[in-house]
Design a protein around this motif. Structure first.
Motif, PDB file in Angstrom:
ATOM      1  N   ILE A  45      35.102  51.273  32.391  1.00  0.00           N
ATOM      2  CA  ILE A  45      34.669  50.267  33.359  1.00  0.00           C
ATOM      3  C   ILE A  45      33.328  50.742  33.906  1.00  0.00           C
ATOM      4  CG2 ILE A  45      35.171  49.176  35.576  1.00  0.00           C
ATOM      5  CD1 ILE A  45      38.138  49.509  34.932  1.00  0.00           C
ATOM      6  N   ASN A  46      32.303  49.950  33.701  1.00  0.00           N
ATOM      7  CA  ASN A  46      30.947  50.317  34.099  1.00  0.00           C
ATOM      8  C   ASN A  46      30.355  49.220  34.972  1.00  0.00           C
ATOM      9  OD1 ASN A  46      30.062  52.922  32.781  1.00  0.00           O
ATOM     10  ND2 ASN A  46      30.853  51.861  30.979  1.00  0.00           N
ATOM     11  N   PRO A  47      29.193  49.468  35.590  1.00  0.00           N
ATOM     12  CA  PRO A  47      28.536  48.416  36.360  1.00  0.00           C
ATOM     13  C   PRO A  47      28.394  47.148  35.522  1.00  0.00           C
ATOM     14  CG  PRO A  47      27.442  50.512  36.743  1.00  0.00           C
ATOM     15  CD  PRO A  47      28.461  50.756  35.660  1.00  0.00           C
ATOM     16  N   GLY A  48      28.834  46.036  36.068  1.00  0.00           N
ATOM     17  CA  GLY A  48      28.858  44.777  35.329  1.00  0.00           C
ATOM     18  C   GLY A  48      30.264  44.363  34.935  1.00  0.00           C
ATOM     19  N   SER A  87      49.374  50.601  27.523  1.00  0.00           N
ATOM     20  CA  SER A  87      48.027  50.209  27.104  1.00  0.00           C
ATOM     21  C   SER A  87      47.460  49.116  27.993  1.00  0.00           C
ATOM     22  CB  SER A  87      48.048  49.716  25.657  1.00  0.00           C
ATOM     23  OG  SER A  87      48.470  50.734  24.782  1.00  0.00           O
ATOM     24  N   VAL A  88      46.150  49.218  28.238  1.00  0.00           N
ATOM     25  CA  VAL A  88      45.440  48.189  28.995  1.00  0.00           C
ATOM     26  C   VAL A  88      44.094  47.927  28.326  1.00  0.00           C
ATOM     27  CG1 VAL A  88      46.529  48.621  31.232  1.00  0.00           C
ATOM     28  CG2 VAL A  88      44.511  49.932  30.570  1.00  0.00           C
ATOM     29  N   PHE A  89      43.538  46.747  28.605  1.00  0.00           N
ATOM     30  CA  PHE A  89      42.284  46.319  27.992  1.00  0.00           C
ATOM     31  C   PHE A  89      41.414  45.658  29.059  1.00  0.00           C
ATOM     32  CE2 PHE A  89      45.739  46.282  25.027  1.00  0.00           C
ATOM     33  CZ  PHE A  89      45.240  46.904  23.890  1.00  0.00           C
ATOM     34  N   ALA A  90      40.145  46.019  29.066  1.00  0.00           N
ATOM     35  CA  ALA A  90      39.196  45.431  30.014  1.00  0.00           C
ATOM     36  C   ALA A  90      38.156  44.626  29.247  1.00  0.00           C
ATOM     37  CB  ALA A  90      38.509  46.525  30.834  1.00  0.00           C
ATOM     38  N   ILE A  91      37.924  43.394  29.683  1.00  0.00           N
ATOM     39  CA  ILE A  91      36.889  42.554  29.095  1.00  0.00           C
ATOM     40  C   ILE A  91      35.893  42.201  30.189  1.00  0.00           C
ATOM     41  CG2 ILE A  91      36.354  40.423  27.864  1.00  0.00           C
ATOM     42  CD1 ILE A  91      39.178  40.371  26.811  1.00  0.00           C
ATOM     43  N   GLY A  92      34.611  42.373  29.894  1.00  0.00           N
ATOM     44  CA  GLY A  92      33.603  42.081  30.903  1.00  0.00           C
ATOM     45  C   GLY A  92      32.200  42.186  30.351  1.00  0.00           C
ATOM     46  N   ASN A  93      31.263  42.435  31.268  1.00  0.00           N
ATOM     47  CA  ASN A  93      29.844  42.428  30.919  1.00  0.00           C
ATOM     48  C   ASN A  93      29.145  43.699  31.417  1.00  0.00           C
ATOM     49  OD1 ASN A  93      29.710  39.389  30.070  1.00  0.00           O
ATOM     50  ND2 ASN A  93      30.734  39.427  32.065  1.00  0.00           N
ATOM     51  N   PRO A  94      29.546  44.870  30.945  1.00  0.00           N
ATOM     52  CA  PRO A  94      28.922  46.102  31.429  1.00  0.00           C
ATOM     53  C   PRO A  94      27.438  46.148  31.092  1.00  0.00           C
ATOM     54  CG  PRO A  94      30.197  46.532  29.443  1.00  0.00           C
ATOM     55  CD  PRO A  94      30.498  45.120  29.861  1.00  0.00           C
ATOM     56  N   PHE A  95      26.632  46.469  32.105  1.00  0.00           N
ATOM     57  CA  PHE A  95      25.179  46.559  31.932  1.00  0.00           C
ATOM     58  C   PHE A  95      24.593  45.269  31.368  1.00  0.00           C
ATOM     59  CE2 PHE A  95      26.896  50.903  31.279  1.00  0.00           C
ATOM     60  CZ  PHE A  95      26.377  51.488  32.423  1.00  0.00           C
ATOM     61  N   GLY A  96      25.245  44.136  31.640  1.00  0.00           N
ATOM     62  CA  GLY A  96      24.752  42.858  31.153  1.00  0.00           C
ATOM     63  C   GLY A  96      25.085  42.568  29.701  1.00  0.00           C
ATOM     64  N   LEU A  97      25.835  43.451  29.057  1.00  0.00           N
ATOM     65  CA  LEU A  97      26.227  43.248  27.653  1.00  0.00           C
ATOM     66  C   LEU A  97      27.519  42.430  27.644  1.00  0.00           C
ATOM     67  CD1 LEU A  97      25.567  46.889  26.420  1.00  0.00           C
ATOM     68  CD2 LEU A  97      24.078  44.902  26.135  1.00  0.00           C
ATOM     69  N   ASP A  98      27.379  41.127  27.418  1.00  0.00           N
ATOM     70  CA  ASP A  98      28.512  40.243  27.605  1.00  0.00           C
ATOM     71  C   ASP A  98      29.571  40.395  26.514  1.00  0.00           C
ATOM     72  OD1 ASP A  98      26.930  39.169  25.629  1.00  0.00           O
ATOM     73  OD2 ASP A  98      27.294  37.094  26.217  1.00  0.00           O
ATOM     74  N   GLN A  99      30.788  39.964  26.899  1.00  0.00           N
ATOM     75  CA  GLN A  99      31.919  39.939  25.977  1.00  0.00           C
ATOM     76  C   GLN A  99      32.200  41.309  25.367  1.00  0.00           C
ATOM     77  OE1 GLN A  99      33.806  36.675  25.167  1.00  0.00           O
ATOM     78  NE2 GLN A  99      32.992  36.782  27.241  1.00  0.00           N
ATOM     79  N   SER A 100      32.267  42.318  26.226  1.00  0.00           N
ATOM     80  CA  SER A 100      32.565  43.678  25.775  1.00  0.00           C
ATOM     81  C   SER A 100      34.034  44.009  26.053  1.00  0.00           C
ATOM     82  CB  SER A 100      31.671  44.694  26.502  1.00  0.00           C
ATOM     83  OG  SER A 100      30.326  44.527  26.137  1.00  0.00           O
ATOM     84  N   LEU A 101      34.654  44.638  25.086  1.00  0.00           N
ATOM     85  CA  LEU A 101      36.054  45.042  25.200  1.00  0.00           C
ATOM     86  C   LEU A 101      36.152  46.556  25.239  1.00  0.00           C
ATOM     87  CD1 LEU A 101      39.178  44.418  24.940  1.00  0.00           C
ATOM     88  CD2 LEU A 101      38.850  44.663  22.473  1.00  0.00           C
ATOM     89  N   SER A 102      36.945  47.058  26.165  1.00  0.00           N
ATOM     90  CA  SER A 102      37.276  48.489  26.164  1.00  0.00           C
ATOM     91  C   SER A 102      38.782  48.608  26.353  1.00  0.00           C
ATOM     92  CB  SER A 102      36.529  49.247  27.263  1.00  0.00           C
ATOM     93  OG  SER A 102      36.863  48.751  28.548  1.00  0.00           O
ATOM     94  N   SER A 103      39.326  49.714  25.924  1.00  0.00           N
ATOM     95  CA  SER A 103      40.776  49.890  25.999  1.00  0.00           C
ATOM     96  C   SER A 103      41.109  51.269  26.516  1.00  0.00           C
ATOM     97  CB  SER A 103      41.412  49.661  24.628  1.00  0.00           C
ATOM     98  OG  SER A 103      40.964  50.649  23.709  1.00  0.00           O
TER      99      SER A 103
END
Length: 355
Positions: free
Chosen positions: A197-200, A153-169
């Motif tokens: 994983i998207n732009p941002g 399992s892995v988890f990505a935290i970031g700001n896709p499309f400017g939407l801050d503090q987004s988590l995906s797994s």
């Protein structure tokens, strides 16, 4: 007649509206509960599952150390992600995120801080920022990418499309991928994941289930530019080797031997299997070791590198990856072909060929 029908419809509508509330009714000496028509009773749930609790905890602990990076040029504004590297206020992100004149970093608590780029490694798409003040949040824990396994399992935290503090797994989908860079090299041992994983998201951390950084999200493979289930992250072992150099010196060494190689398409048309040397740098390691470049006027091909430290070399990326493994200041063993079938072995020092 028409007026009476309308009057009846109005009365009926009023009647329905009035019936939205159920009047208290006596039944067996007791009064029923007053409820709104159409409402539902909330069904209690039990505790979150262990995996859910683990993910919630991971995000709560890691998210404060993930930041949004905004770069401004004269004509546009771009945004990506980054994460706090140490207590001194250094932030790691992608180099392509900070190709701008002005950089701002927004912390998870909403504070906006000015930042300057203090080091770049375009060959790894890594950059380090220094914030105008320490962010006051702990740096993320660093893991290892050498022992990753496909399926974990892995988890990505970031700001896709400017939407801050987004988590995906997701999971580790594949290992040891190669990612081309604009410098004609390739980043080796890249992690492939199906976590969104998207732009941002670029520059943000890829975490394992222990909330350790195992990679830096850098690219997606998609004809539309939107996540299609194939994302890539630079392995943390590479990042951890490069970042200290960037903090101390603003750059990291580029390992090489001082050669310019022929384009792969050209080499293929010439029937060459391996890396064809087009030129050697005067006084460089390759020239001192006796390696020869191509002489187009005389129609003489240069030496072809077919093996490096016992590993076959089919293209430039195979060779540069071996340079990186050997490291600056050490010697690499090359097998070259000079003329059809005439092979020999040569020792060449690896040096820093960066600007």
């Amino acid at each position: 007649m028409r007026k009476s029908v309308l009057a009846l419809l109005a009365v009926a509508t009023l009647g329905l509206a009035a019936c939205d509330r159920i009047a208290p009714q006596r039944s067996g000496g007791g009064e029923t509960t007053v409820t709104e028509a159409g409402t539902r009773t909330v069904t209690p749930r039990g505790a979150l599952s262990d995996s859910e609790q683990s993910t919630v905890s991971l995000f709560a602990n890691a998210a404060p150390s993930v930041v949004q990076v905004v770069g401004r040029t004269q004509t546009s504004i771009g945004a990506g992600s980054g994460f706090v590297w140490d207590q001194q206020g250094h932030v790691v992100t992608n180099n392509h995120v900070v190709e701008a004149q002005e950089i701002m970093v927004r912390l998870a608590n909403g504070d906006a801080l000015r930042a300057e780029v203090i080091g770049r490694a375009p060959q790894y798409d890594i950059a380090v920022l220094r914030l105008e003040r320490a962010p006051g949040v702990p740096p993320l824990a660093i893991g290892s990418s050498s022992d990753l396994r496909v399926g974990q399992s892995v988890f990505a935290i970031g700001n896709p499309f400017g939407l801050d503090q987004s988590l995906s797994s997701g999971i580790v989908s594949a290992l040891q991928r190669r990612l081309p860079t604009p410098q004609g090299r390739e980043i080796a041992d890249v992690i492939q994941t199906d976590a969104a994983i998207n732009p941002g998201n670029s520059g943000g951390p890829l975490l394992d289930s222990a909330a350790r950084v195992i990679g830096v999200n850098t690219a997606i493979f998609s004809p539309t530019g939107v996540n299609s289930g194939i994302g890539f992250a630079i392995p943390i072992d590479t990042v951890a080797r490069v970042v200290p150099d960037l903090i101390a010196n603003g750059r990291t060494p580029t390992a090489g031997i001082g050669i310019l190689v022929a384009d792969e398409a050209v080499a293929t048309r010439l029937g060459v299997e391996g890396v064809l040397i087009w030129e050697t740098s005067p006084g460089g390691p390759a020239a001192r070791a006796g390696l020869r470049g191509t002489n187009p006027q005389a129609g003489v091909l240069g030496d072809v590198i077919v093996e490096a430290n016992g590993h076959p070399v089919a293209r430039l990326a195979d060779l540069t990856n071996e340079f990186e493994r050997v490291g600056v200041g050490r010697t690499i063993t090359l097998v070259i072909e000079r003329g059809k079938g005439n092979r020999s072995q040569v020792q060449v020092p690896v040096q820093d060929i960066g600007d």
